[in-house]
Write a protein that holds these residues in place. Structure first.
Motif, PDB file in Angstrom:
ATOM      1  N   LYS A  98     -32.394  16.725  11.045  1.00  0.00           N
ATOM      2  CA  LYS A  98     -30.875  16.091  10.803  1.00  0.00           C
ATOM      3  C   LYS A  98     -30.457  17.107   9.477  1.00  0.00           C
ATOM      4  CE  LYS A  98     -29.634  11.995   9.091  1.00  0.00           C
ATOM      5  NZ  LYS A  98     -29.248  10.425   8.932  1.00  0.00           N
ATOM      6  N   ARG A  99     -31.289  17.181   8.567  1.00  0.00           N
ATOM      7  CA  ARG A  99     -31.041  18.033   7.424  1.00  0.00           C
ATOM      8  C   ARG A  99     -30.901  19.574   7.772  1.00  0.00           C
ATOM      9  NH1 ARG A  99     -34.367  14.793   2.856  1.00  0.00           N
ATOM     10  NH2 ARG A  99     -33.061  12.938   2.820  1.00  0.00           N
ATOM     11  N   LYS A 100     -31.814  19.994   8.509  1.00  0.00           N
ATOM     12  CA  LYS A 100     -31.936  21.291   9.066  1.00  0.00           C
ATOM     13  C   LYS A 100     -30.241  21.748   9.649  1.00  0.00           C
ATOM     14  CE  LYS A 100     -34.038  25.183   9.488  1.00  0.00           C
ATOM     15  NZ  LYS A 100     -34.689  25.964   8.217  1.00  0.00           N
ATOM     16  N   HIS A 101     -29.979  20.816  10.477  1.00  0.00           N
ATOM     17  CA  HIS A 101     -28.630  20.921  11.090  1.00  0.00           C
ATOM     18  C   HIS A 101     -27.480  21.047   9.855  1.00  0.00           C
ATOM     19  CE1 HIS A 101     -24.843  19.373  12.677  1.00  0.00           C
ATOM     20  NE2 HIS A 101     -25.020  20.640  13.549  1.00  0.00           N
ATOM     21  N   GLU A 102     -27.678  20.091   9.010  1.00  0.00           N
ATOM     22  CA  GLU A 102     -26.468  19.996   7.854  1.00  0.00           C
ATOM     23  C   GLU A 102     -26.741  21.127   6.923  1.00  0.00           C
ATOM     24  OE1 GLU A 102     -27.662  16.276   5.842  1.00  0.00           O
ATOM     25  OE2 GLU A 102     -26.697  15.163   7.526  1.00  0.00           O
ATOM     26  N   TRP A 103     -27.920  21.530   6.713  1.00  0.00           N
ATOM     27  CA  TRP A 103     -28.136  22.835   5.803  1.00  0.00           C
ATOM     28  C   TRP A 103     -27.461  23.878   6.675  1.00  0.00           C
ATOM     29  CZ3 TRP A 103     -30.688  27.446   6.241  1.00  0.00           C
ATOM     30  CH2 TRP A 103     -30.753  28.147   4.991  1.00  0.00           C
TER      31      TRP A 103
END
Length: 93
Positions: free
Chosen positions: A80-85
């Motif tokens: 999820k954070r990888k996508h956001e980043w």
């Protein structure tokens, strides 16, 4: 000339053999069913996390990082954070 051709063929075969061995070591998609682990951590098809998997898991380092995480929840949150980043930093384009 035929000796040079033969030596070239042997060298090429050796190099290809080494390359195949290197590709299979570590955290390849074939060695570990990372897609099954992605599903196990709750990633559903047609979600942002599922799409990011298709982009980042082509890189060994990304798969290895995913595999270091202990729980399915940690794995999901990382995706999820990888996508956001990636979308915030426009890395995906």
């Amino acid at each position: 000339m035929s000796k040079i051709v033969e030596m070239n063929m042997r060298t090429t075969a050796s190099c290809e053999s080494i390359a195949r061995k290197e590709d299979k070591s570590g955290c390849s998609i074939q060695d570990v069913d990372v897609i099954a682990l992605v599903k196990d951590c709750g990633v559903a098809p047609n979600t942002n996390e599922h799409f990011i998997v298709s982009l980042v898991f082509t890189k060994r380092a990304e798969r290895e990082m995913f595999m270091t995480l202990d729980t399915p929840n940690e794995k999901f949150e990382w995706l999820k954070r990888k996508h956001e980043w990636m979308t915030r930093n426009d890395v995906a384009n």
